[in-house]
Design a protein around this motif. Sequence first.
Motif, PDB file in Angstrom:
ATOM      1  N   ALA A  78      44.490  38.871  30.681  1.00 23.44           N
ATOM      2  CA  ALA A  78      45.057  39.808  29.713  1.00 23.44           C
ATOM      3  C   ALA A  78      44.402  41.165  29.943  1.00 23.44           C
ATOM      4  O   ALA A  78      43.180  41.266  30.041  1.00 23.44           O
ATOM      5  CB  ALA A  78      44.797  39.344  28.290  1.00 23.44           C
ATOM      6  N   PHE A  79      45.224  42.199  30.069  1.00 23.15           N
ATOM      7  CA  PHE A  79      44.738  43.565  30.261  1.00 23.15           C
ATOM      8  C   PHE A  79      44.989  44.351  28.975  1.00 23.15           C
ATOM      9  O   PHE A  79      46.140  44.697  28.677  1.00 23.15           O
ATOM     10  CB  PHE A  79      45.471  44.251  31.411  1.00 23.15           C
ATOM     11  N   LEU A  80      43.941  44.630  28.237  1.00 15.93           N
ATOM     12  CA  LEU A  80      44.030  45.458  27.036  1.00 15.93           C
ATOM     13  C   LEU A  80      43.328  46.779  27.342  1.00 15.93           C
ATOM     14  O   LEU A  80      42.152  46.785  27.736  1.00 15.93           O
ATOM     15  CB  LEU A  80      43.358  44.784  25.837  1.00 15.93           C
ATOM     16  N   HIS A  81      44.031  47.891  27.154  1.00 19.29           N
ATOM     17  CA  HIS A  81      43.468  49.193  27.529  1.00 19.29           C
ATOM     18  C   HIS A  81      43.666  50.228  26.427  1.00 19.29           C
ATOM     19  O   HIS A  81      44.733  50.297  25.811  1.00 19.29           O
ATOM     20  CB  HIS A  81      44.096  49.697  28.830  1.00 19.29           C
ATOM     21  N   TRP A  82      42.619  51.036  26.266  1.00 20.81           N
ATOM     22  CA  TRP A  82      42.611  52.132  25.313  1.00 20.81           C
ATOM     23  C   TRP A  82      42.413  53.451  26.060  1.00 20.81           C
ATOM     24  O   TRP A  82      41.509  53.562  26.908  1.00 20.81           O
ATOM     25  CB  TRP A  82      41.480  51.969  24.298  1.00 20.81           C
ATOM     26  N   ALA A  83      43.225  54.449  25.766  1.00 21.67           N
ATOM     27  CA  ALA A  83      43.049  55.776  26.338  1.00 21.67           C
ATOM     28  C   ALA A  83      41.929  56.501  25.609  1.00 21.67           C
ATOM     29  O   ALA A  83      41.867  56.471  24.368  1.00 21.67           O
ATOM     30  CB  ALA A  83      44.346  56.565  26.223  1.00 21.67           C
ATOM     31  N   VAL A  84      41.031  57.148  26.380  1.00 18.79           N
ATOM     32  CA  VAL A  84      39.926  57.892  25.786  1.00 18.79           C
ATOM     33  C   VAL A  84      39.735  59.205  26.545  1.00 18.79           C
ATOM     34  O   VAL A  84      40.166  59.354  27.694  1.00 18.79           O
ATOM     35  CB  VAL A  84      38.601  57.088  25.802  1.00 18.79           C
ATOM     36  N   ASP A  85      39.052  60.126  25.909  1.00 23.29           N
ATOM     37  CA  ASP A  85      38.651  61.372  26.550  1.00 23.29           C
ATOM     38  C   ASP A  85      37.695  61.043  27.697  1.00 23.29           C
ATOM     39  O   ASP A  85      36.747  60.286  27.515  1.00 23.29           O
ATOM     40  CB  ASP A  85      37.955  62.257  25.519  1.00 23.29           C
ATOM     41  N   PRO A  86      37.931  61.590  28.899  1.00 21.39           N
ATOM     42  CA  PRO A  86      37.012  61.305  30.014  1.00 21.39           C
ATOM     43  C   PRO A  86      35.557  61.629  29.701  1.00 21.39           C
ATOM     44  O   PRO A  86      34.653  60.998  30.259  1.00 21.39           O
ATOM     45  CB  PRO A  86      37.553  62.195  31.143  1.00 21.39           C
ATOM     46  N   ALA A  87      35.304  62.582  28.805  1.00 23.17           N
ATOM     47  CA  ALA A  87      33.923  62.919  28.457  1.00 23.17           C
ATOM     48  C   ALA A  87      33.205  61.749  27.791  1.00 23.17           C
ATOM     49  O   ALA A  87      31.976  61.644  27.890  1.00 23.17           O
ATOM     50  CB  ALA A  87      33.905  64.143  27.536  1.00 23.17           C
ATOM     51  N   LEU A  88      33.939  60.866  27.132  1.00 24.60           N
ATOM     52  CA  LEU A  88      33.313  59.699  26.509  1.00 24.60           C
ATOM     53  C   LEU A  88      32.887  58.667  27.541  1.00 24.60           C
ATOM     54  O   LEU A  88      31.916  57.929  27.333  1.00 24.60           O
ATOM     55  CB  LEU A  88      34.282  59.061  25.509  1.00 24.60           C
ATOM     56  N   ALA A  89      33.607  58.598  28.653  1.00 25.00           N
ATOM     57  CA  ALA A  89      33.280  57.627  29.706  1.00 25.00           C
ATOM     58  C   ALA A  89      32.269  58.164  30.702  1.00 25.00           C
ATOM     59  O   ALA A  89      31.573  57.387  31.366  1.00 25.00           O
ATOM     60  CB  ALA A  89      34.556  57.209  30.433  1.00 25.00           C
ATOM     61  N   ALA A  90      32.174  59.485  30.823  1.00 23.22           N
ATOM     62  CA  ALA A  90      31.341  60.094  31.867  1.00 23.22           C
ATOM     63  C   ALA A  90      29.887  59.625  31.859  1.00 23.22           C
ATOM     64  O   ALA A  90      29.302  59.415  32.935  1.00 23.22           O
ATOM     65  CB  ALA A  90      31.413  61.615  31.764  1.00 23.22           C
ATOM     66  N   PRO A  91      29.229  59.432  30.694  1.00 26.57           N
ATOM     67  CA  PRO A  91      27.832  58.996  30.729  1.00 26.57           C
ATOM     68  C   PRO A  91      27.634  57.593  31.288  1.00 26.57           C
ATOM     69  O   PRO A  91      26.497  57.213  31.609  1.00 26.57           O
ATOM     70  CB  PRO A  91      27.404  59.051  29.252  1.00 26.57           C
ATOM     71  N   PHE A  92      28.702  56.831  31.438  1.00 26.36           N
ATOM     72  CA  PHE A  92      28.578  55.423  31.803  1.00 26.36           C
ATOM     73  C   PHE A  92      28.990  55.118  33.244  1.00 26.36           C
ATOM     74  O   PHE A  92      28.944  53.961  33.658  1.00 26.36           O
ATOM     75  CB  PHE A  92      29.418  54.565  30.859  1.00 26.36           C
TER      76      PHE A  92
ATOM     77  N   LEU B  88      39.515  45.934  28.257  1.00 25.07           N
ATOM     78  CA  LEU B  88      38.955  44.649  27.827  1.00 25.07           C
ATOM     79  C   LEU B  88      39.803  43.582  28.494  1.00 25.07           C
ATOM     80  O   LEU B  88      41.002  43.470  28.205  1.00 25.07           O
ATOM     81  CB  LEU B  88      39.002  44.526  26.306  1.00 25.07           C
ATOM     82  N   ILE B  89      39.191  42.793  29.393  1.00 29.79           N
ATOM     83  CA  ILE B  89      39.963  41.880  30.235  1.00 29.79           C
ATOM     84  C   ILE B  89      39.347  40.488  30.203  1.00 29.79           C
ATOM     85  O   ILE B  89      38.328  40.239  30.845  1.00 29.79           O
ATOM     86  CB  ILE B  89      40.050  42.398  31.699  1.00 29.79           C
ATOM     87  N   PRO B  90      39.924  39.549  29.462  1.00 24.30           N
ATOM     88  CA  PRO B  90      39.511  38.144  29.538  1.00 24.30           C
ATOM     89  C   PRO B  90      40.370  37.392  30.549  1.00 24.30           C
ATOM     90  O   PRO B  90      41.571  37.648  30.677  1.00 24.30           O
ATOM     91  CB  PRO B  90      39.749  37.639  28.110  1.00 24.30           C
ATOM     92  N   PHE B  91      39.748  36.437  31.262  1.00 21.66           N
ATOM     93  CA  PHE B  91      40.492  35.690  32.273  1.00 21.66           C
ATOM     94  C   PHE B  91      39.658  34.504  32.753  1.00 21.66           C
ATOM     95  O   PHE B  91      38.521  34.300  32.319  1.00 21.66           O
ATOM     96  CB  PHE B  91      40.867  36.589  33.461  1.00 21.66           C
ATOM     97  N   THR B  92      40.232  33.736  33.680  1.00 24.25           N
ATOM     98  CA  THR B  92      39.521  32.656  34.356  1.00 24.25           C
ATOM     99  C   THR B  92      39.305  33.036  35.809  1.00 24.25           C
ATOM    100  O   THR B  92      40.262  33.357  36.517  1.00 24.25           O
ATOM    101  CB  THR B  92      40.317  31.339  34.294  1.00 24.25           C
ATOM    102  N   LEU B  93      38.057  33.034  36.235  1.00 22.84           N
ATOM    103  CA  LEU B  93      37.739  33.219  37.645  1.00 22.84           C
ATOM    104  C   LEU B  93      37.661  31.826  38.262  1.00 22.84           C
ATOM    105  O   LEU B  93      36.845  31.011  37.850  1.00 22.84           O
ATOM    106  CB  LEU B  93      36.419  33.982  37.801  1.00 22.84           C
ATOM    107  N   ARG B  94      38.511  31.583  39.255  1.00 20.31           N
ATOM    108  CA  ARG B  94      38.665  30.222  39.760  1.00 20.31           C
ATOM    109  C   ARG B  94      38.491  30.179  41.285  1.00 20.31           C
ATOM    110  O   ARG B  94      38.942  31.055  42.010  1.00 20.31           O
ATOM    111  CB  ARG B  94      40.052  29.686  39.401  1.00 20.31           C
ATOM    112  N   GLY B  95      37.807  29.148  41.752  1.00 16.51           N
ATOM    113  CA  GLY B  95      37.761  28.854  43.177  1.00 16.51           C
ATOM    114  C   GLY B  95      37.000  29.853  44.014  1.00 16.51           C
ATOM    115  O   GLY B  95      37.377  30.124  45.152  1.00 16.51           O
ATOM    116  N   ALA B  96      35.910  30.426  43.478  1.00 17.50           N
ATOM    117  CA  ALA B  96      35.134  31.391  44.255  1.00 17.50           C
ATOM    118  C   ALA B  96      34.406  30.699  45.398  1.00 17.50           C
ATOM    119  O   ALA B  96      33.872  29.594  45.247  1.00 17.50           O
ATOM    120  CB  ALA B  96      34.130  32.109  43.356  1.00 17.50           C
ATOM    121  N   GLY B  97      34.387  31.370  46.558  1.00 16.38           N
ATOM    122  CA  GLY B  97      33.688  30.836  47.720  1.00 16.38           C
ATOM    123  C   GLY B  97      33.043  31.944  48.514  1.00 16.38           C
ATOM    124  O   GLY B  97      33.446  33.106  48.445  1.00 16.38           O
ATOM    125  N   ILE B  98      32.024  31.604  49.277  1.00 21.00           N
ATOM    126  CA  ILE B  98      31.306  32.559  50.106  1.00 21.00           C
ATOM    127  C   ILE B  98      32.057  32.758  51.421  1.00 21.00           C
ATOM    128  O   ILE B  98      32.494  31.788  52.060  1.00 21.00           O
ATOM    129  CB  ILE B  98      29.874  32.066  50.386  1.00 21.00           C
TER     130      ILE B  98
END
Length: 256
Positions: free
Chosen positions: A35-49, A67-77
């Motif tokens: 699920a992709f949930l997204h909020w628009a914000v002023d870039p100045a709020l994100a810049a410190p991070f 905010l993205i919840p999901f299942t990570l499945r079948g990871a391999g090296i």
Amino acid sequence: MLETPGPAPVPRLPPRAADPLRGPVMMHQHWDELAFLHWAVDPALAAPFVPPGTEPDVLDGVTYVGLIPFTLRGAGIGRLPAVPWLGTFLETNVRLYSRDAAGRRGVVFRSLDADRLAVVLGARTAFGLPYRFARMHRARRGDEVGWATTRPVRSRVVVRARPELVDDDGPDDVATFVTARYGLHTVRAGRTWWIANEHEEWPLRRADVLDLDDELLAAAGFPGLASRPPDHVAFSDRVTTRFALPRPLPRARDAG
């Protein structure tokens, strides 16, 4: 007298197809039921991070917090088979969108919650990623999917995926901006690194939020954001991704 050409203009949107990875594959994995949930914000709020050497990527004057919840499945090296048990787990991440001096458009993770402690410890140590161990739960009934995360701050998200694709009524620029990302920026040992990845174009469906009770966004530095509905919501059943080895960004003195 010939004029020195300036830098090439930055395209408004990232390409929807990834360039093939160069060099060896570090790992591969599937991302399922996202699920992709997204909020628009002023870039100045994100810049410190965002890491040194990068800036918030911007679309029409704003950037986005996801905010993205999901299942990570079948990871391999490398190209080896998936790691049993450890290679599959639930994850919820809070992420931002970045761009560096080379024009690479990536993801910056503010937090990544997972329910595999060994994965959390390994990712924090090896890549400097802000993984945290959390108790997590996922349930699905038809097209309704819900996730719960506790660490001790909490998040509960329930969405209903619709059958229509996000582009059915024309191009969805926000969906392209937040999902057509083929790498991440992270800080490790005091230096910013780029980790490229490749995956097929996202099969994105429209979705509706049925329930949202979240504290992860506030814990990541964005208080009050979850008190309003997200500006963009989408759902995807699966992509398969491969990661390249990390590469350091040039230091300021190196770039000069």
